[in-house]
Motif scaffolding. Structure first.
Motif, PDB file in Angstrom:
ATOM      1  N   GLU A 185     -34.442  36.067 -28.245  1.00  0.00           N
ATOM      2  CA  GLU A 185     -34.099  35.108 -27.176  1.00  0.00           C
ATOM      3  C   GLU A 185     -34.432  35.398 -25.711  1.00  0.00           C
ATOM      4  OE1 GLU A 185     -29.714  34.748 -27.475  1.00  0.00           O
ATOM      5  OE2 GLU A 185     -29.780  33.302 -29.111  1.00  0.00           O
ATOM      6  N   GLN A 186     -34.478  36.749 -25.653  1.00  0.00           N
ATOM      7  CA  GLN A 186     -35.185  37.401 -24.408  1.00  0.00           C
ATOM      8  C   GLN A 186     -36.450  37.368 -24.451  1.00  0.00           C
ATOM      9  OE1 GLN A 186     -32.502  37.874 -21.991  1.00  0.00           O
ATOM     10  NE2 GLN A 186     -30.827  36.802 -23.174  1.00  0.00           N
ATOM     11  N   GLY A 187     -37.213  37.084 -25.477  1.00  0.00           N
ATOM     12  CA  GLY A 187     -38.622  37.468 -25.149  1.00  0.00           C
ATOM     13  C   GLY A 187     -38.874  38.781 -25.748  1.00  0.00           C
ATOM     14  N   TYR A 188     -38.137  39.339 -26.174  1.00  0.00           N
ATOM     15  CA  TYR A 188     -38.547  40.695 -26.722  1.00  0.00           C
ATOM     16  C   TYR A 188     -38.696  40.814 -28.379  1.00  0.00           C
ATOM     17  CZ  TYR A 188     -37.528  43.333 -22.114  1.00  0.00           C
ATOM     18  OH  TYR A 188     -37.550  43.446 -20.944  1.00  0.00           O
ATOM     19  N   GLN A 189     -39.659  41.910 -28.748  1.00  0.00           N
ATOM     20  CA  GLN A 189     -39.717  42.276 -30.118  1.00  0.00           C
ATOM     21  C   GLN A 189     -39.162  43.454 -30.307  1.00  0.00           C
ATOM     22  OE1 GLN A 189     -41.539  39.835 -31.588  1.00  0.00           O
ATOM     23  NE2 GLN A 189     -42.103  38.795 -29.866  1.00  0.00           N
ATOM     24  N   LEU A 190     -38.722  43.617 -31.708  1.00  0.00           N
ATOM     25  CA  LEU A 190     -38.181  44.669 -32.000  1.00  0.00           C
ATOM     26  C   LEU A 190     -38.943  45.463 -33.030  1.00  0.00           C
ATOM     27  CD1 LEU A 190     -35.395  45.005 -30.987  1.00  0.00           C
ATOM     28  CD2 LEU A 190     -34.266  44.352 -33.305  1.00  0.00           C
ATOM     29  N   ILE A 191     -39.099  46.821 -32.835  1.00  0.00           N
ATOM     30  CA  ILE A 191     -39.699  47.763 -33.747  1.00  0.00           C
ATOM     31  C   ILE A 191     -38.636  48.503 -34.526  1.00  0.00           C
ATOM     32  CG2 ILE A 191     -40.962  49.984 -33.964  1.00  0.00           C
ATOM     33  CD1 ILE A 191     -43.295  48.803 -32.430  1.00  0.00           C
ATOM     34  N   ILE A 192     -38.771  48.431 -35.800  1.00  0.00           N
ATOM     35  CA  ILE A 192     -37.492  49.057 -36.607  1.00  0.00           C
ATOM     36  C   ILE A 192     -38.077  50.494 -36.981  1.00  0.00           C
ATOM     37  CG2 ILE A 192     -36.498  49.188 -38.854  1.00  0.00           C
ATOM     38  CD1 ILE A 192     -35.513  46.864 -36.801  1.00  0.00           C
ATOM     39  N   CYS A 193     -37.057  51.572 -36.631  1.00  0.00           N
ATOM     40  CA  CYS A 193     -37.445  52.935 -36.888  1.00  0.00           C
ATOM     41  C   CYS A 193     -36.247  53.361 -37.840  1.00  0.00           C
ATOM     42  CB  CYS A 193     -37.744  53.704 -35.672  1.00  0.00           C
ATOM     43  SG  CYS A 193     -38.742  53.135 -34.338  1.00  0.00           S
ATOM     44  N   GLN A 194     -36.329  53.665 -39.025  1.00  0.00           N
ATOM     45  CA  GLN A 194     -35.656  54.461 -39.852  1.00  0.00           C
ATOM     46  C   GLN A 194     -35.540  55.814 -40.057  1.00  0.00           C
ATOM     47  OE1 GLN A 194     -34.613  51.786 -43.783  1.00  0.00           O
ATOM     48  NE2 GLN A 194     -36.842  51.761 -43.541  1.00  0.00           N
ATOM     49  N   THR A 195     -34.716  56.395 -39.262  1.00  0.00           N
ATOM     50  CA  THR A 195     -34.918  58.024 -39.383  1.00  0.00           C
ATOM     51  C   THR A 195     -34.489  58.561 -40.735  1.00  0.00           C
ATOM     52  OG1 THR A 195     -32.345  58.310 -38.827  1.00  0.00           O
ATOM     53  CG2 THR A 195     -34.000  57.821 -37.126  1.00  0.00           C
ATOM     54  N   ARG A 196     -33.753  58.010 -41.589  1.00  0.00           N
ATOM     55  CA  ARG A 196     -33.405  58.234 -42.868  1.00  0.00           C
ATOM     56  C   ARG A 196     -32.721  59.667 -42.614  1.00  0.00           C
ATOM     57  NH1 ARG A 196     -35.756  57.316 -47.740  1.00  0.00           N
ATOM     58  NH2 ARG A 196     -34.648  55.356 -47.585  1.00  0.00           N
ATOM     59  N   TYR A 197     -31.874  59.740 -41.635  1.00  0.00           N
ATOM     60  CA  TYR A 197     -31.221  60.927 -41.480  1.00  0.00           C
ATOM     61  C   TYR A 197     -31.955  62.214 -41.060  1.00  0.00           C
ATOM     62  CZ  TYR A 197     -27.679  57.768 -43.163  1.00  0.00           C
ATOM     63  OH  TYR A 197     -26.780  56.685 -43.480  1.00  0.00           O
ATOM     64  N   SER A 198     -33.178  61.749 -40.679  1.00  0.00           N
ATOM     65  CA  SER A 198     -33.803  63.080 -40.420  1.00  0.00           C
ATOM     66  C   SER A 198     -34.239  63.354 -38.930  1.00  0.00           C
ATOM     67  CB  SER A 198     -35.132  63.124 -41.307  1.00  0.00           C
ATOM     68  OG  SER A 198     -36.393  63.641 -40.506  1.00  0.00           O
ATOM     69  N   PRO A 199     -33.789  64.444 -38.414  1.00  0.00           N
ATOM     70  CA  PRO A 199     -34.155  64.625 -37.034  1.00  0.00           C
ATOM     71  C   PRO A 199     -35.618  64.727 -36.748  1.00  0.00           C
ATOM     72  CG  PRO A 199     -32.462  66.688 -37.932  1.00  0.00           C
ATOM     73  CD  PRO A 199     -33.103  65.594 -39.057  1.00  0.00           C
ATOM     74  N   GLU A 200     -36.425  65.238 -37.674  1.00  0.00           N
ATOM     75  CA  GLU A 200     -37.919  65.191 -37.298  1.00  0.00           C
ATOM     76  C   GLU A 200     -38.476  63.793 -37.297  1.00  0.00           C
ATOM     77  OE1 GLU A 200     -36.550  66.923 -40.140  1.00  0.00           O
ATOM     78  OE2 GLU A 200     -36.492  68.534 -38.982  1.00  0.00           O
ATOM     79  N   LYS A 201     -38.169  62.990 -38.157  1.00  0.00           N
ATOM     80  CA  LYS A 201     -38.452  61.660 -37.936  1.00  0.00           C
ATOM     81  C   LYS A 201     -38.060  60.991 -36.764  1.00  0.00           C
ATOM     82  CE  LYS A 201     -39.299  59.926 -42.864  1.00  0.00           C
ATOM     83  NZ  LYS A 201     -38.945  61.246 -43.598  1.00  0.00           N
ATOM     84  N   GLU A 202     -36.574  61.289 -36.517  1.00  0.00           N
ATOM     85  CA  GLU A 202     -36.214  60.567 -35.122  1.00  0.00           C
ATOM     86  C   GLU A 202     -37.176  61.131 -33.912  1.00  0.00           C
ATOM     87  OE1 GLU A 202     -31.841  60.220 -34.174  1.00  0.00           O
ATOM     88  OE2 GLU A 202     -32.357  62.089 -33.287  1.00  0.00           O
ATOM     89  N   LEU A 203     -37.362  62.339 -33.788  1.00  0.00           N
ATOM     90  CA  LEU A 203     -38.047  62.835 -32.798  1.00  0.00           C
ATOM     91  C   LEU A 203     -39.445  62.454 -32.859  1.00  0.00           C
ATOM     92  CD1 LEU A 203     -37.203  65.014 -30.827  1.00  0.00           C
ATOM     93  CD2 LEU A 203     -38.161  66.672 -32.223  1.00  0.00           C
TER      94      LEU A 203
END
Lengths: 337, 337
Positions: free
Chosen positions: B87-105
DNA sequence: TTCAAATATGAAAACGATTTCAGTAACCGG
DNA sequence: CCGGTTACTGAAATCGTTTTCATATTTGAA
């Protein structure tokens, strides 16, 4: 906020060399490479992704179209594809069309704007003729979808067979009056399933009876409604095939509530093998769909298309479905797997 | 494949003027505007998004971090936020960290690379001190999360109160031996709920009993296991508080299977008011979380931060939770809403 | 009538990378 | 020792926009 220029300066080298190091290009001596890497670390440098995309004409982003995410089938599809994408260094942009052709068309511009390298359609709302022109801007891959006219790869499940084995299972249990539930999207998934359903009936010499057909069943609430519609019939069905576990659960929940015993008075078969099938009482016979494999394959095909740059070719990859028998269709409570 | 240059040429104007039309800038005469629009239509022109981002330093893309999508709570969060973003003209990128600090980082680099304008964390896997430095590159907003040290906005639900009212409800029903289930993520959500649980017990002068505490219950399977662990106790609980409807459903399913009647022998309260709560038999008493509102607010705050460019300020927005009483906690089957 | 402000337009710089092209040095077979 | 690869490096062009700056015209108030 440092740029490649800053890194080059700090390392006493040119932008070109730094770029070579970043992209693992050959012909960089080991000592210069070290210098560059050290400079990058010192500055905490990370390449700007817009600049990269602009010059190299690729974004490493893929758009995934789904009608909506809350539907567990699509949740799983998104989850699996995101994992596969991440492994390949791609990001996933989620586009919920909410069954709207306009929204779908609008999201399609992501391809034209070069904001994504490709589009995976797990849902089609427009005629293929409307979507086809976008192939001039990048690859489109169908996932769990199928279109006779579409000249693009299609990764799908054998829905005809899935519905066939589920229906046949009901027939083998002795049922002859079998109701049929589906959600009436314009998707081909539902129509393929109807083909399989009819095929099984035909093998038993039974005619498809429209009074047993409910083509507007999407959610558990619809299942409840359908239950009441079914028992109101003069000659109610003894079994019901549904296109979704949620609908099956709705039917069973309502049946339980009204003292109609499943499967003795009404056998129910779901579709998708969602978690709920093992939680309901009785547990629900259903058809397992290998969503993970399909998602992975779709992504693999997409990446291949991105690289080969040949988008307009029909290819079909099909995965088999598997019947999972549980309590909602077999009288003795010892369901055989 | 046409560029702004092509449009300019066709319209007989400069790139600048075309750009002004595209971006609705003032000081363009009506006739030139018409010329430009016609040229754009004729060429099927759409601005290249990488070029745009590079020059204007914004991408109109937001990254949403979740542990995984299949969890219905996060499905709903993603769904709601995608709608709000679109609605605000933004796209969303999905990031699944799978509970992993490394993935999050690793995903955090999206911010550094300027591939996204901001990051919404619906899950935190690293210590805040590790994440904080990324604030130099863009805004971070916590959604359904909370961190004492975090100097950023936090949009959350009143989990303490949610657990409190659920537990109090059990106490009011006369229960005194109440088991406690949670998933032990490092998230503060679970700990806040434990606070609420303990608070309710305390009001009734009951001590928290560790033998009734199960801190490794995430899924329905865990619920089944916990059920067996509970009934194996010398003095089994008469009620159980769970941190998720799935776990509650697992417990109930297993209780049903073993002839343990809910709520008479074991009262169960879930959390999240998922669809399954109305499908199980008995239906499940639970706590409703206003996920939509939270998602919308988080996005609203994010956009405000993107514009204001002041990222490092603590703000807390909290939404209330609501108890929904169903059959799994009240003996007479007429649950009062 | 005059001069500042408002309107309208375009040339060129800037965004930050990759790619092309050209050039130098080292190596190597005949 | 010569000519041709191979290894290495950098200057400059390029990707397609937006933004800055300069300039020209029109408007409007004094």
């Amino acid at each position: 906020m440092s740029t490649i220029e800053d890194v080059a300066k700090l390392a006493g080298l040119s932008r070109t060399t730094v770029s070579r190091v970043i992209n693992n290009h050959p012909y960089v001596s080991e000592d210069k490479r070290k210098l560059v890497i050290e400079a990058m670390n010192q500055l905490g440098y990370v390449p700007n992704s817009s600049a990269r995309s602009l010059r190299s004409q690729k974004t490493d982003v893929i758009a995934l179209f789904v009608p909506r995410i809350m539907n567990p089938f699509f949740s799983q599809l998104v989850e699996s594809m995101e994992i596969a994408a991440a492994e390949q260094g791609y990001q996933l942009i989620i586009c919920q069309t909410r069954y709207s052709p306009e929204k779908e068309l609008n999201y399609m511009n992501l391809l034209k704007m070069k904001q994504v390298d490709g589009v995976v359609l797990a849902s089609i709302q427009n005629d293929w003729k409307v979507l086809e022109p976008f192939l001039d801007y990048g690859p489109i891959v169908l996932c769990n979808e199928f279109d006779e006219q579409a000249n693009v790869p299609s990764v799908m499940l054998d829905q005809v067979h899935g519905a066939y084995i589920a229906t046949k299972h009901l027939l083998e249990q002795g049922h002859r009056r079998i109701a049929y539930c589906r959600g009436s999207t314009r998707s081909n998934v539902a129509s393929h399933r109807e083909l399989g359903f009819r095929k099984a009936l035909a093998e038993y010499g039974i005619e498809f009876d429209e009074q047993y057909a409910f083509r507007d069943a999407f959610h558990s609430e619809d299942g409840r409604r359908v239950f009441h519609q079914m028992i109101a019939l003069s000659n109610p069905p003894t079994a019901v095939f549904t296109g979704s576990d949620e609908v099956a659960a709705g039917i069973i929940s309502e049946a339980n509530k009204h003292g109609c015993s499943v499967p003795e008075q009404l056998a129910v078969v779901g579709f998708d093998n969602q978690e709920i099938t093992e939680l309901m009482k009785p547990t629900i016979t259903t058809v397992h769909q290998p969503v993970d494999k399909m998602a992975q394959k779709a992504l693999e095909v997409m990446i291949e298309k991105i690289h080969s740059r040949k988008y307009k070719q029909r290819e079909v990859y099909e995965f088999p479905l598997k019947l999972i028998v549980r309590e909602s269709t077999v009288s003795n409570k010892l369901a055989k797997l």
